[in-house]
Design an enzyme around this catalytic site. Structure first.
Site, PDB file in Angstrom:
ATOM      1  N   GLY A 177     -13.658  -4.469   0.843  1.00  0.00           N
ATOM      2  CA  GLY A 177     -14.905  -3.956   0.564  1.00  0.00           C
ATOM      3  C   GLY A 177     -15.107  -2.305  -0.477  1.00  0.00           C
ATOM      4  O   GLY A 177     -16.157  -2.771  -0.571  1.00  0.00           O
TER       5      GLY A 177
ATOM      6  N   LYS B 299     -20.386 -16.934   1.598  1.00  0.00           N
ATOM      7  CA  LYS B 299     -22.045 -16.395   1.568  1.00  0.00           C
ATOM      8  C   LYS B 299     -22.785 -16.072   0.129  1.00  0.00           C
ATOM      9  O   LYS B 299     -21.994 -15.404   0.224  1.00  0.00           O
ATOM     10  CB  LYS B 299     -22.619 -15.352   2.230  1.00  0.00           C
ATOM     11  CG  LYS B 299     -22.417 -16.403   3.968  1.00  0.00           C
ATOM     12  CD  LYS B 299     -22.481 -15.569   4.969  1.00  0.00           C
ATOM     13  CE  LYS B 299     -23.858 -15.799   5.479  1.00  0.00           C
ATOM     14  NZ  LYS B 299     -24.728 -14.444   6.926  1.00  0.00           N
TER      15      LYS B 299
ATOM     16  N   ARG C  18       0.588  -1.090   0.014  1.00  0.00           N
ATOM     17  CA  ARG C  18      -0.451   0.123   0.027  1.00  0.00           C
ATOM     18  C   ARG C  18       1.006   1.480  -0.114  1.00  0.00           C
ATOM     19  O   ARG C  18       0.672   2.469  -0.650  1.00  0.00           O
ATOM     20  CB  ARG C  18      -0.847   0.210   0.980  1.00  0.00           C
ATOM     21  CG  ARG C  18      -2.523  -0.811   1.585  1.00  0.00           C
ATOM     22  CD  ARG C  18      -3.213  -1.231   2.085  1.00  0.00           C
ATOM     23  NE  ARG C  18      -4.078  -1.592   1.832  1.00  0.00           N
ATOM     24  CZ  ARG C  18      -5.423  -2.704   2.481  1.00  0.00           C
ATOM     25  NH1 ARG C  18      -4.897  -1.995   3.533  1.00  0.00           N
ATOM     26  NH2 ARG C  18      -6.517  -3.265   2.011  1.00  0.00           N
TER      27      ARG C  18
ATOM     28  N   GLY D  33      -9.497  -7.781  -2.090  1.00  0.00           N
ATOM     29  CA  GLY D  33      -9.756  -9.118  -0.798  1.00  0.00           C
ATOM     30  C   GLY D  33      -9.133 -10.477  -0.830  1.00  0.00           C
ATOM     31  O   GLY D  33      -7.628 -10.306  -1.106  1.00  0.00           O
TER      32      GLY D  33
END
Ligand code: AMP
Length: 391
Positions: free
Chosen positions: A369, A198, A38, A346
């Site tokens: 996110g 999910k 980063r 992610g």
């Protein structure tokens, strides 16, 4: 003429103090940075500002401190950034108030100050306008280059833009280009590969992508909710029962592609013995932990025939060796593809790194996110805070 977000190259930088929101939320172990990606990714924007005769006042959060906590100091970042830029980087004792104001007032062109963790102040996450104005008062221009936090409406990511001429930096510009173009102007065949735990977490993403893609390939634990919805036995596999009805409805869409086989085991363990089962034959005592070899081959072929590939979410428990093959096969096919290949951040970004294919893909998003929300078609507060211009 089309509209675009104002970018740093649209601003006059010379002689200006440029406040830059970076995403320096790096992983630390005992105060040592374990992955400096980063920081490295912030360099093009910072070098541009310094080369153009500006000075840089950098802002970032680190972790989730509750008030001032030295454990969450940006001091290791200042040190690492200084080494990468080959310049002194002064760490301010805070991010607002008189001592910091004095430091910033004395800043000369070519110099860099890193403000201390903005989350030491609860006003940051509250997007407090007084706090935003205090931050803004330290500089002349504002650049947001923290894509990983662009989905948060915080003072340093969104609120501050109301007080200064603002623009996005190179990193956000790159994310907007690749993630935006992939979804809005893809070359066809355009395929999406979705995995993860999910269905529920991916409903928005599915809804946004399905009308745009030619095929949507499903993997990961969420595949079992679809299997169950079509009446297949899934044994002890992870199920998202609240999404069964949604999965049943979705099954009618011919664009949806499901695995034909799975790698299963009797326990969620790297020591468990893997067994390959057909998609309608997972025994009661087993759970599916990866897509099977036939599905991997099929998915790899679809990927290789596509012109645009977007991937979000692993195909199995790639963190455990016996269940990594499906995720690895997708990553490898993307690396071998001559089309545009995008990884939506992610876990899938981590997998691509782990398997050593990262530098063979077109773009790996730096946001987890944030990239998910962007691909869901949602408005990111840190991006809409920056004005649109003709370009
Ligand atoms: P998500 O955060 O929803 O993208 O889910 C990612 C996680 O799902 C990873 O940590 C994977 O190990 C896990 N996962 C993928 N496939 C399975 C599976 N078949 N059973 C259980 N967990 C899985």
């Amino acid at each position: 003429m089309a509209l675009k977000r104002r970018s740093l190259t649209d601003l006059t930088i010379s002689g200006q103090k440029v406040l830059v929101r970076c995403d320096f939320n790096v992983p630390l172990e005992n105060g040592v940075i374990t992955d400096d990606r980063r920081i490295v990714e912030s360099l093009p924007t910072l070098r541009y500002i310094l080369d153009k005769g500006g000075s840089a006042i950098l802002m970032s959060h680190l972790g989730r401190p509750k008030g001032v906590d030295p454990k969450f100091s940006l001091s290791p970042v200042a040190e690492r950034l200084s080494a990468l830029l080959n310049l002194p980087v002064t760490l301010a004792p805070d991010c607002v108030e008189s001592e910091v104001e004095k430091l910033c007032a004395g800043l000369q062109p070519g110099q860099v100050i890193l403000l201390e963790n903005v989350r030491f102040h609860p006003e940051e996450e509250a997007n407090d306008p007084v706090f935003s104005a205090k931050l803004a008062s330290l500089g002349d221009l504002y650049i947001n280059d923290a894509f990983g936090t662009a989905h948060r409406a915080h003072a340093s990511t969104a609120g501050i833009a109301a007080y200064l001429p603002s623009a996005v930096g190179y990193l956000i510009q790159k994310e907007l280009k690749f993630l935006g173009d992939a979804v809005d102007q893809p070359r066809h065949p355009f395929i999406a590969i979705l995995g993860g735990a999910k269905v529920h977490d991916k409903i928005q993403l599915i809804e946004n992508l399905l009308p745009k893609v030619d095929q949507l390939l499903v993997g990961g634990a969420m595949a079992f909710t679809f299997e169950k919805a079509r009446g297949h036995s899934v044994g002890k596999s992870l199920l998202d029962t609240e999404s069964l009805d949604y999965a049943k409805k979705l099954m009618e869409n011919p664009k949806l592609v499901l695995p034909t086989d799975y790698v299963c085991a009797n326990a969620f363990s790297a020591e468990a013995t893997p067994v390959t089962c057909s998609n309608n034959g997972i025994p009661e005592d087993l759970m599916g932990l990866d897509i099977g070899p036939q599905s991997s081959q099929h998915y790899a072929k679809i990927i290789l025939d596509a012109k645009t590939v977007l991937w979000n979410g692993p195909m199995g428990v790639f963190e455990m060796k016996p269940f990594e093959a499906g995720t690895k096969a997708v990553a490898k096919a993307m690396a071998e593809s001559s089309g545009t290949t995008i990884v939506g951040g992610g876990d899938s970004a981590a997998a691509v790194e782990q398997f050593g294919f990262a530098d063979q893909l077109t773009h790996i998003s730096t946001g987890g996110g944030a990239s998910l929300e962007f691909l869901e078609g949602r408005v990111l507060p840190g991006i809409v805070a920056i004005p649109l211009i003709e370009g």
